[in-house]
Enzyme design. Structure first.
Site, PDB file in Angstrom:
ATOM      1  N   ASP A 488      26.436   7.624 -15.069  1.00  0.00           N
ATOM      2  CA  ASP A 488      26.004   8.094 -13.800  1.00  0.00           C
ATOM      3  C   ASP A 488      25.203   7.302 -12.845  1.00  0.00           C
ATOM      4  O   ASP A 488      23.992   6.772 -13.822  1.00  0.00           O
ATOM      5  CB  ASP A 488      26.012   9.705 -13.379  1.00  0.00           C
ATOM      6  CG  ASP A 488      25.737  10.099 -12.323  1.00  0.00           C
ATOM      7  OD1 ASP A 488      26.564   9.703 -11.341  1.00  0.00           O
ATOM      8  OD2 ASP A 488      24.940  10.750 -11.917  1.00  0.00           O
ATOM      9  N   ASP A 687      23.507  13.594 -15.835  1.00  0.00           N
ATOM     10  CA  ASP A 687      22.388  14.834 -15.330  1.00  0.00           C
ATOM     11  C   ASP A 687      22.814  15.809 -14.481  1.00  0.00           C
ATOM     12  O   ASP A 687      22.011  16.919 -14.338  1.00  0.00           O
ATOM     13  CB  ASP A 687      21.205  14.200 -14.898  1.00  0.00           C
ATOM     14  CG  ASP A 687      21.333  13.784 -13.355  1.00  0.00           C
ATOM     15  OD1 ASP A 687      22.547  13.391 -12.857  1.00  0.00           O
ATOM     16  OD2 ASP A 687      20.295  14.029 -12.554  1.00  0.00           O
ATOM     17  N   ASP A 691      28.819  16.125 -13.825  1.00  0.00           N
ATOM     18  CA  ASP A 691      28.833  15.187 -15.207  1.00  0.00           C
ATOM     19  C   ASP A 691      29.300  15.902 -16.244  1.00  0.00           C
ATOM     20  O   ASP A 691      29.723  15.366 -17.167  1.00  0.00           O
ATOM     21  CB  ASP A 691      27.630  14.563 -15.220  1.00  0.00           C
ATOM     22  CG  ASP A 691      27.204  13.620 -14.285  1.00  0.00           C
ATOM     23  OD1 ASP A 691      28.039  13.043 -13.854  1.00  0.00           O
ATOM     24  OD2 ASP A 691      25.991  13.583 -13.992  1.00  0.00           O
TER      25      ASP A 691
END
Length: 801
Positions: A488, A687, A691
């Site tokens: 990400d 995080d 996700d």
């Protein structure tokens, strides 16, 4: 808790009071009746005894009331923590179960008990699932050491009598020597060897053959045969007689027990070192916290008494007791013990602090947010302990091999006994017994059983000290196979907090003027980009003006009046809709977007005045981390929810192999599934809550420790620092651990592959060499110690490779 509330009266009947508390000077009563204390009598809040306020010299003032005690010790305990005795329910709710309250078997981890004991499958002593600083030395280690040293002289004596008795005492008859050996060997076998014999019996009763099956069978075979030979020598044919007696092997049985005890001592000592990482983490937490009471007073209380919501004072140089939020003060906090980062982190009102970190020169008042098992430190300890107890796939295969291996060894021992007895040279049945016992002992699969658990325990402990938490042994084994890493952007590659980047002003407005107007207008907005602009203005010391007629558009920008000027602040779409020409700023705006920044235009009284750029800065460690990952052969794929242009800009800047923008949580899952269909082993690093599905879908999910609990619970690996460099370190630890497991398994298999035929006597026709049971026991013990020693090399980084 109201200080005027009376404690509940003690139950009827006598109250058991420790002599150390009340010294036995007052009668332990409940007032003499079931109704409670007698008239004019007070109740000691610590021990519940009835106390005459006029006669006792022990009193204390607390919360506006005088409390009376039966002895000085009760008064001291009360003053140390009054709430413990005035509100027992509160104390009980806040006290977590002590670490190590659950026990498991090191050989059969599916066995979990709430008290010490023995494993019902293999008979081994149960060990604490969670090491504690309060734990003393391993009780089994203490017991084995006592049995070993008390019986070692007996073993030495019996070996001397068996090997050289006829030379040392020529006049001693064979029968006398036999009885001497029996007397010396019996305490060694039946007392020192009792734990092994109990485990042998358990393995037989449960139908789960293991290392103790072989050891127990070998010891009992040698001892039982010798016992019968001593008690009824007439039952044996002449071929069994030597030196005037039937050959006995008490020395073999005793030596096997002593050498096995020695091996267990060395193994237990080495295994205790594998929990050193957890103990080091536990030692980080302070023992007490300074709690602020509602009446303005302060008190030092044990850490277990702290509850969420309590206000705590952290003085300069003290450790932060629990996770919390700063209410007052400013300081710098050293978080290196948890994150490894050497630079202290500035903390002010509203910032979060982590328990066990070290406060600097400033004083802080914090509100406890997570206590007990909910703190970051406690969760780290729990993850490490869980990983150390788990079984790697490689170990599960070894367990299945060991089961059939034990059965096979018993078959080989029986075959050895038969072949040597029927076809051996002189004293064939003597050789048959000795060789069969040697086969049973040398083939003990303890090295095979220890091969991977030791590697897992040491590797997970070393990883924790480096800020990498593996959820289980399978994650350790599988991480090294990853060839593609999906990351990400926000919070993983970047800081996750928008920061002011640049202001560009058109004449006659200056940079400060544009920033002043934009920040004054944005002061009423809660958008993260607005917060970055307002924060920059305050950092520059600009005084903000009140905004009037403030309006916020849906994703386009804001408008209002500041200092009598009509302002618009927002996207190019807002400018076009209002007929504002921003062509003079387009070139710079495009350049900033290519660099990954978000751009907002400012119009004053219907004319373009300037632009402001805000960007989520890339973490300082990210370029180095990506370089390490590329060097390790990984393909890096970025999947971001940001716009494609911004994502592509960051990806190009960092040299990422594949970039995907505007990704939804479902889109990230679909991307991972596509990569897996292409034959790639995929790890996902993220995080946020969004996700979590992708972390669960990947072969290995890697959560940033700075992210959400949902992300961490969905991942197999957690990076405490939230630093991608930890992934490269985790992969290196995974590779070293698997290499170490293979070395251990390989050694165990080669050792058994060579040891069993030698013990069976295959070399005898060519060399005349036979392996005695004592040498077999020594080799078996050393094999276990060598496996543990090899695993411990993992603690020293590259030397473990």
């Amino acid at each position: 808790m109201n200080g005027h509330r009376h404690p509940a009266p003690p139950p009827p009947g006598p109250v058991a009071v420790p002599s150390s508390c009340c010294s036995g000077r007052l009668q332990a009563t409940a007032g003499g009746t079931s109704e409670g204390p007698a008239k004019n009598m007070a109740v000691d809040p610590v021990c519940g005894m009835s106390v005459d306020p006029q006669r006792t010299p022990h009193h204390a003032e607390y919360a506006g009331r005088t409390w009376h005690f039966c002895a000085a010790r009760c008064r001291e305990r009360f003053l140390a923590d009054p709430q413990r005795f005035l509100d027992p329910a509160r104390v009980q709710e806040s006290e977590p179960a002590p670490p190590g309250s659950l026990y498991t078997c090191p050989m059969d981890p599916e066995i979990v008990r709430d008290a010490p004991g023995v494993c019902p499958i293999c008979g081994m002593a149960l060990e604490p699932m969670m090491p504690s600083l309060d734990d003393g030395e391993n009780p089994e280690l203490v017991d084995f050491r006592r049995r070993f040293w008390l019986t070692l002289p007996l073993t030495a004596a019996i070996v001397l009598v068996a090997m050289a008795g006829h030379r040392l005492w020529p006049g001693l008859s064979g029968s006398a020597r036999t009885w001497m050996e029996l007397v010396l060997a019996t305490p060694v076998v039946l007392w020192a060897g009792w734990p092994f014999l109990r485990r042998w019996a358990t393995s037989i009763a449960t139908g789960r053959p293991n290392m103790w099956t072989l050891i127990g069978t070998g010891v009992l075979a040698a001892y039982a045969y010798s016992l019968v030979a001593a008690l009824a020598p007439q039952w044996f044919p002449a071929s069994f007689h030597e030196h005037g007696r039937v050959g006995v092997y008490f020395e073999a049985a005793a030596a096997i027990v002593s050498l096995t005890l020695l091996g267990q001592l060395l193994e237990l000592k080495a295994r205790s070192r594998t929990s050193s990482a957890i103990r080091a983490l536990l030692e980080l937490a302070p023992a007490t916290a300074r709690r602020l009471r509602e009446d303005g007073g302060e008190e030092d209380v044990p850490l277990a008494r702290v509850q969420a919501g309590d206000r705590l004072r952290v003085r300069p140089g003290e450790k932060v007791p629990v996770d919390g939020t700063v209410l007052e003060g400013r300081s710098h906090v050293d978080e290196s013990m948890l994150t490894g980062e050497p630079m202290p982190v500035a903390k002010a009102v509203g910032d979060d602090v982590v328990g066990a970190t070290l406060n600097g020169n400033g004083a802080l008042v914090i509100r406890a947010t997570r206590v007990g098992e909910q703190t970051v430190l406690a969760r780290i300890v729990q993850l490490v302990a869980q990983a150390q107890r788990s079984r790697a796939p490689m170990q599960r295969l070894a367990d299945r091999v060991a089961f059939w291996f034990v059965l096979g060894v018993i078959g080989v021992a029986m075959l050895t006994f038969a072949v040597w007895g029927l076809y051996g040279p002189e004293l064939s049945w003597t050789h048959a017994l000795l060789n069969a016992v040697s086969v049973l002992i040398i083939a003990c699969p303890c090295a095979l059983g220890l091969a991977t658990p030791m590697s897992v325990m040491v590797a997970s402990g070393r990883a924790a000290q480096a800020g990498v938490l593996f959820r289980d042994a399978e994650a350790i084994e599988r991480l090294r196979q990853v060839d593609t890493l999906v990351v990400d952007k926000t919070g993983t590659l970047t800081e996750g907090r928008p920061a002011f980047r640049e202001v560009v002003a058109l004449a006659p407005a200056g940079d400060s003027g544009v920033l002043h107007l934009a920040a004054s207008l944005d002061a009423g907005s809660e958008h993260p980009l607005a917060a970055a602009i307002v924060g920059e203005a305050r950092r520059r010391g600009l005084a903000l003006s009140p905004a009037e007629d403030f309006e916020s558009g849906a994703g386009t920008g804001v408008r209002g009046r500041v200092d009598g000027h009509a302002l618009l602040l927002g996207s190019p779409a807002l400018m076009r809709a209002e007929g504002i020409d921003v062509a003079a700023l387009d070139a710079r705006a495009q350049a900033l977007r290519r660099e990954g920044a978000s751009v907002m235009f400012l119009a004053v009284d219907g004319a373009a005045a300037g632009l402001l750029a805000v960007a989520d800065p890339v973490k300082a460690s990210t370029p180095e981390a990506l370089a390490r990952l590329h060097a390790a052969g990984l393909r890096i794929v970025m999947a971001s929810g940001d716009g494609q242009a911004t994502a592509q800009a960051v990806g190009t800047q960092l040299g990422i192999d594949e970039v995907h923008g505007e990704m939804t949580p479902d889109g990230k899952v679909a991307l991972i599934e596509r990569l897996r269909r292409e034959g790639r082993r995929v790890a996902m690093a993220g995080d946020g809550i969004n996700d979590a599905p992708a972390l669960a879908a990947a072969d290995i999910g890697i959560a940033m420790g700075t992210g959400t609990d949902v992300a961490m619970s969905s991942a197999q690996v957690t990076l405490v620092k939230g630093d991608l460099r930890g992934i490269a370190q985790a992969i290196a630890i995974s590779s070293a651990a698997v290499r170490n497991m293979r070395q251990n398994l390989g050694f165990a298999l080669v050792y058994n592959g060579l040891g069993v035929p030698i013990a069976a006597g295959v070399l005898y026709p060519f060399t005349g060499l036979l392996l005695s049971p004592m040498l077999a026991a020594l080799a078996m013990s050393l094999s276990s110690v060598s496996v543990v020693g090899n695993a411990l090399r993992l603690r020293h980084g590259r030397r473990a490779a």
